[in-house]
Scaffold this active site. Structure first.
Site, short mmCIF file in Angstrom:
data_model
loop_
_atom_site.label_atom_id
_atom_site.label_comp_id
_atom_site.label_asym_id
_atom_site.label_seq_id
_atom_site.Cartn_x
_atom_site.Cartn_y
_atom_site.Cartn_z
N ARG A 52 25.41 39.13 -48.50
CA ARG A 52 26.06 38.17 -47.49
C ARG A 52 26.84 37.09 -47.94
O ARG A 52 28.13 36.94 -47.77
CB ARG A 52 25.22 37.91 -46.37
CG ARG A 52 26.08 37.14 -45.12
CD ARG A 52 25.55 36.93 -43.94
NE ARG A 52 24.26 36.04 -43.96
CZ ARG A 52 23.56 35.64 -43.14
NH1 ARG A 52 23.47 36.39 -42.02
NH2 ARG A 52 22.30 34.76 -43.13
N LYS A 151 29.85 32.97 -43.51
CA LYS A 151 29.05 32.09 -43.39
C LYS A 151 29.58 30.93 -44.57
O LYS A 151 29.17 30.60 -45.61
CB LYS A 151 27.58 32.40 -43.90
CG LYS A 151 26.37 31.48 -43.27
CD LYS A 151 24.90 32.28 -43.43
CE LYS A 151 24.14 31.03 -42.99
NZ LYS A 151 23.89 30.42 -41.81
N GLU A 184 27.14 34.59 -29.36
CA GLU A 184 25.67 34.11 -30.12
C GLU A 184 25.46 32.62 -29.77
O GLU A 184 26.13 31.95 -29.03
CB GLU A 184 25.85 34.36 -31.76
CG GLU A 184 26.79 33.50 -32.61
CD GLU A 184 26.89 33.41 -33.92
OE1 GLU A 184 26.00 34.11 -34.45
OE2 GLU A 184 28.24 33.45 -34.64
N1 PMP Z 1 24.06 32.85 -36.10
C1 PMP Z 1 24.74 31.86 -36.58
C2 PMP Z 1 25.93 31.08 -36.38
C3 PMP Z 1 23.90 31.22 -37.75
O1 PMP Z 1 24.29 30.10 -38.31
C4 PMP Z 1 22.68 32.02 -38.09
C5 PMP Z 1 21.89 31.54 -39.34
N2 PMP Z 1 21.16 30.41 -39.02
C6 PMP Z 1 22.36 33.18 -37.56
C7 PMP Z 1 23.09 33.54 -36.53
C8 PMP Z 1 21.20 33.97 -37.76
O2 PMP Z 1 21.33 34.62 -39.10
P1 PMP Z 1 20.22 35.01 -40.09
O3 PMP Z 1 19.35 35.92 -39.09
O4 PMP Z 1 20.89 35.94 -40.95
O5 PMP Z 1 19.61 33.67 -40.39
#
Ligand code: PMP
Length: 287
Positions: A52, A151, A184
């Site tokens: 990622r 990210k 989300e």
């Molecule tokens: N959405 C956002 C905006 C995030 O920053 C994160 C991580 N903190 C997630 C979802 C969850 O992603 P992951 O399961 O890969 O940590």
């Protein structure tokens, strides 16, 4: 005692881990990052996190100057230097030192920072009681502006949402996309459970493709549950039997209230707790 930080190939005491005020990561949020967990000395879903961050870097035309294998090694070294077996690892790659002005080509070399620390995002009590979340007015970035799949160090969209939820006295901010569909939360993905089907917004809703989200979808399928990625409105959340959020730091956290509506029984749901147990077993004991 302070932490030992990895910075550009060296592991130094945190007081010595410094970056320039001309780093475009600071000046413009020009860079990418990851949050990774290690349990019992083993880094969970490391390959997925490496994929990622390298994909995020590619999307912003940033070439990470070391290979994935070297990055994995650097993470392990940083954990070792801090004597950590259970850790929250923050991996940051910035555009590097440049001139004032946006042009990333004027930056010399990307800076790589690895912080191995610990984190407690939500208290133990909240996992037992469940979270109260609210829909915020800040919509999730549209993918044509800044794709949430990246990210990036540009987290203001999420921070603005977080500020709204804090002002409302809620535990997390629910973000919709520009069409009004559920995207989300500010720092977590969202799931609901309704009539024995597990539902979560599709990646096309404009979300970070959470690694915990993917693990949970797989765990649920292994449990024989039907899992669907489907566009949802707030209505679909309000009438859910259960709701929970997923993230590397949060793992799986139950949601019991959304916009003042009680979800299901108002207590963490049975399926949510079952998934949480399986997730913890997988991360701590390898399944
Ligand atoms: N959405 C956002 C905006 C995030 O920053 C994160 C991580 N903190 C997630 C979802 C969850 O992603 P992951 O399961 O890969 O940590």
């Amino acid at each position: 005692m302070g932490l030992k930080i990895y910075i550009n190939g060296q592991i130094v005491p945190q007081e010595e881990a410094k970056i320039s005020v001309f780093d475009h990561g600071l000046l413009y949020g020009d860079g990418v990052f990851e949050g990774i967990r290690a349990y019992n000395g083993k880094i969970f879903t490391l390959d997925e996190h490496l994929d990622r961050i390298y994909d995020s870097a590619t999307a912003i035309s940033l070439k990470i100057p070391i290979t994935k294998a070297e990055m994995a090694d650097a993470i392990k070294q940083t954990m070792k230097a801090n004597n950590l077996t259970d850790s929250y690892i923050r991996l940051v790659v910035t555009r590097g030192v440049g001139k004032l002005g946006l042009d990333p080509n004027k930056c010399a070399t990307p800076q790589i920072i690895i912080i191995a620390d610990t984190i407690e995002l939500y208290s133990k009590a909240l996992y037992e009681r469940g979270l109260d979340i609210v829909t915020v007015t800040t919509i999730r970035n549209h993918f044509s502006a800044l794709d949430p799949k990246i990210k990036s160090l540009n987290y203001l969209n999420n921070i603005l949402a977080k500020i709204e939820s804090i002002q409302a006295g809620a535990g997390e901010a629910l973000m919709l996309n520009k069409d009004g569909y559920v995207a989300e939360c500010a720092g977590d993905n969202i799931f609901v459970f309704k009539n024995n089907v597990l539902l979560t917004p599709p990646t096309s809703a404009g979300i970070l493709v959470g690694i915990t989200r993917n693990v949970v979808m797989k765990l649920a399928a292994e449990m024989g549950l039907q899992v669907k990625e489907e566009l949802m409105t707030r209505y679909d959340l309000y009438i859910a039997d259960e709701c929970f959020l997923t993230g590397t730091a949060a793992e799986i956290i139950p949601v019991v209230k959304i916009d003042g509506r009680t979800i299901g029984t108002g207590k963490p749901g049975k399926m949510t707790l079952d998934l949480l147990k399986r997730y913890r077993d997988l991360t701590r004991n390898g399944g």
